[in-house]
Design an enzyme around this catalytic site. Structure first.
Site, PDB file in Angstrom:
ATOM      1  N   GLU A  85       0.840  -1.200   0.000  1.00 28.32           N
ATOM      2  CA  GLU A  85       0.000   0.000   0.000  1.00 28.32           C
ATOM      3  C   GLU A  85       0.878   1.253   0.000  1.00 28.32           C
ATOM      4  O   GLU A  85       0.606   2.227  -0.716  1.00 28.32           O
ATOM      5  CB  GLU A  85      -0.912   0.021   1.233  1.00 28.32           C
ATOM      6  CG  GLU A  85      -1.772  -1.206   1.392  1.00 28.32           C
ATOM      7  CD  GLU A  85      -1.149  -2.298   2.265  1.00 28.32           C
ATOM      8  OE1 GLU A  85      -1.888  -2.944   3.018  1.00 28.32           O
ATOM      9  OE2 GLU A  85       0.084  -2.505   2.188  1.00 28.32           O
ATOM     10  N   CYS A 111      -2.283  -2.686   7.435  1.00 34.07           N
ATOM     11  CA  CYS A 111      -1.876  -2.530   8.832  1.00 34.07           C
ATOM     12  C   CYS A 111      -2.180  -1.089   9.257  1.00 34.07           C
ATOM     13  O   CYS A 111      -2.544  -0.242   8.440  1.00 34.07           O
ATOM     14  CB  CYS A 111      -0.390  -2.842   8.997  1.00 34.07           C
ATOM     15  SG  CYS A 111       0.713  -1.576   8.302  1.00 34.07           S
ATOM     16  N   CYS A 114      -0.086   1.628   7.339  1.00 39.70           N
ATOM     17  CA  CYS A 114      -0.628   1.861   5.997  1.00 39.70           C
ATOM     18  C   CYS A 114      -1.965   2.587   6.083  1.00 39.70           C
ATOM     19  O   CYS A 114      -2.264   3.443   5.246  1.00 39.70           O
ATOM     20  CB  CYS A 114      -0.774   0.555   5.240  1.00 39.70           C
ATOM     21  SG  CYS A 114       0.825  -0.171   4.794  1.00 39.70           S
TER      22      CYS A 114
END
Length: 153
Positions: A85, A111, A114
């Site tokens: 990402e 996560c 990100c």
């Protein structure tokens, strides 16, 4: 011959499928992740997880997280890799591509690190295939009104 709906993937299937293909470029030894940024059914940028440009990949050096016994989902800073990402957003910035209002298709749920980048980049929706246990992501996306949709294949 008349084309039927089943002859072609939906747009979501198409872009999730592309995120799978992008993940195949990953050099991470633990998890292969791919991400695709899309706006108005057009691909803006893609990214996969791996070491930064000109830095040896884990395939060459071994996994730092494995060497340090770091469990999945913890201490993200102890890793040579840049997440898929992050790489998609960085590539867009590098090439001057606006991602505000775009959709992110990803092989895995982002996560929390990100998630912060996704929120601040103005990405409005995230489609993902596989889960990732990070309750902070869910909380931040909820508060920032980023729609998180698990894509069921």
């Amino acid at each position: 011959m008349t084309e039927t709906r089943s002859d072609r993937p939906s747009w979501h299937e198409y872009f999730i499928g592309i995120s799978d293909l992008v993940a195949s470029r990953s050099t991470c030894l633990r998890r292969k992740v791919g991400a695709v940024l899309v706006k108005e059914k057009r691909i803006l940028c893609s990214g996969y997880n791996g070491a930064p440009s000109k830095v040896p990949h884990c395939r060459e050096t071994g996994c730092l997280r494995t060497q340090l016994n770091v469990p999945s989902g913890e201490k993200h800073e102890l890793c040579r890799g840049v997440h898929a990402e992050q790489n998609a957003i960085i590539q867009a910035a590098y090439h001057g591509i606006r991602v505000n209002g775009s959709i992110l298709y990803c092989t895995n749920q982002p996560c929390s690190i990100c998630a912060k980048m996704i929120i601040n980049a103005g990405i409005k929706t995230v489609y993902y295939k596989d889960g990732y246990d990070d309750p902070l992501t869910l909380d931040m996306f909820d508060k920032a009104k980023v729609e998180l949709i698990r894509f069921e294949t």
